[in-house]
Design a protein around this motif. Structure first.
Motif, PDB file in Angstrom:
ATOM      1  N   UNK A 101       0.839  -1.211   0.000  1.00 18.58           N
ATOM      2  CA  UNK A 101       0.000   0.000   0.000  1.00 18.58           C
ATOM      3  C   UNK A 101       0.864   1.248   0.000  1.00 18.58           C
ATOM      4  N   UNK A 102       1.928   1.265   0.799  1.00 18.86           N
ATOM      5  CA  UNK A 102       2.816   2.427   0.867  1.00 18.86           C
ATOM      6  C   UNK A 102       3.512   2.663  -0.466  1.00 18.86           C
ATOM      7  N   UNK A 103       3.967   1.592  -1.119  1.00 21.87           N
ATOM      8  CA  UNK A 103       4.638   1.732  -2.411  1.00 21.87           C
ATOM      9  C   UNK A 103       3.692   2.323  -3.450  1.00 21.87           C
ATOM     10  N   UNK A 104       2.484   1.778  -3.529  1.00 28.08           N
ATOM     11  CA  UNK A 104       1.519   2.292  -4.496  1.00 28.08           C
ATOM     12  C   UNK A 104       1.084   3.704  -4.183  1.00 28.08           C
ATOM     13  N   UNK A 105       0.840   3.998  -2.913  1.00 25.82           N
ATOM     14  CA  UNK A 105       0.341   5.320  -2.520  1.00 25.82           C
ATOM     15  C   UNK A 105       1.349   6.417  -2.824  1.00 25.82           C
TER      16      UNK A 105
END
Length: 256
Positions: free
Chosen positions: A204-208
């Motif tokens: 989620x952090x990578x995509x966000x």
């Protein structure tokens, strides 16, 4: 004066990311759902990252075992090698290293792709045509990264254990069957479940961050490179913060 401006801009960006995150959660549950684009992004992030993750995991298992073996031999504890390597890789080393690799592969790609679409006004054209670019471009990429990273981490962990078993088979003449029997005897659900849960947050952090930096890219083509670079740097820092929180929470609930 410059320091105060930097602090102000830092907190402003934190607020922008928080708003961006809130907008994602509002949009993700609202129709229409872009399943075809989601599957395409899952393919791009998952299938095209498998070779990189596999090679990284294999080398990780080889190097970690080769570096640890001499120390364990000094204490006559070579028999503990499968247990130590498996717990270390599954709990901590595998998820963090593979997440950092994916931050460079996936995060920079998202930042560059969305950044180039922003500076060439493709996102503005989508808004004018009545399409929701946030739903089509951002939501699908964040969901795809969240879903794919745990699978990539599981793949990388498995291949890392194969690499470690290969070293033990050559150096210590330990059969693959014996090695993996000891691995599965030492691993518990309290090792696997927290590592799997935090891998969703890593994805989620990578995509966000990649979507945020690319979606709000500016300064023309120079901004595309800056967005791609910032996506990797910010994501890498955020991954360590998430990992620290995950380890802290795991220690409270699982006592490990």
């Amino acid at each position: 004066m410059a320091a105060s401006n930097n602090v102000k801009s830092f907190f402003e960006e934190i607020g922008d990311i928080a708003y961006f995150t809130g907008r994602f959660f509002r949009e993700v549950f609202k129709p229409p759902f872009e399943f075809q684009e989601l599957l395409r992004q899952c393919y791009n992030m998952g299938n095209r990252s498998m070779l990189l993750v596999g090679v990284t995991g294999f080398i990780l298992g080889l190097v970690f075992t080769l570096q640890s073996r001499p120390t364990l031999m000094q204490f006559g504890a070579e028999s503990w090698m499968p247990s130590m390597v498996s717990i270390s890789i599954v709990r901590e080393i595998g998820p963090v290293i593979i997440a950092l690799i994916c931050a460079g592969r996936i995060g920079s790609g998202i930042g560059a792709e969305l950044g180039s679409m922003r500076v060439t006004e493709q996102i503005d054209a989508m808004e004018v045509s009545g399409t929701n670019p946030f739903k089509f471009l951002v939501v699908t990429r964040i969901v795809a990264a969240t879903l794919m990273l745990p699978l990539l981490i599981l793949l990388g962990d498995a291949i890392a254990l194969v690499g470690s078993a290969l070293v033990e088979n050559i150096k210590g003449e330990v059969s693959f069957l014996l090695y993996f029997n000891q691995v599965f005897d030492s691993l518990k659900f309290s090792d696997i479940i927290p590592a799997t849960i935090k891998s969703f947050f890593f994805g989620f952090a990578i995509g966000l961050v990649g979507c945020y930096k690319g979606y709000y890219c500016s300064k023309g083509t120079v901004g595309v490179g800056e967005a791609s670079n910032a996506a990797v740097v910010y994501t890498s820092m955020l991954l360590f913060v998430i990992d620290f929180i995950a380890v802290f929470v795991t220690d409270i609930f699982f006592g490990i």
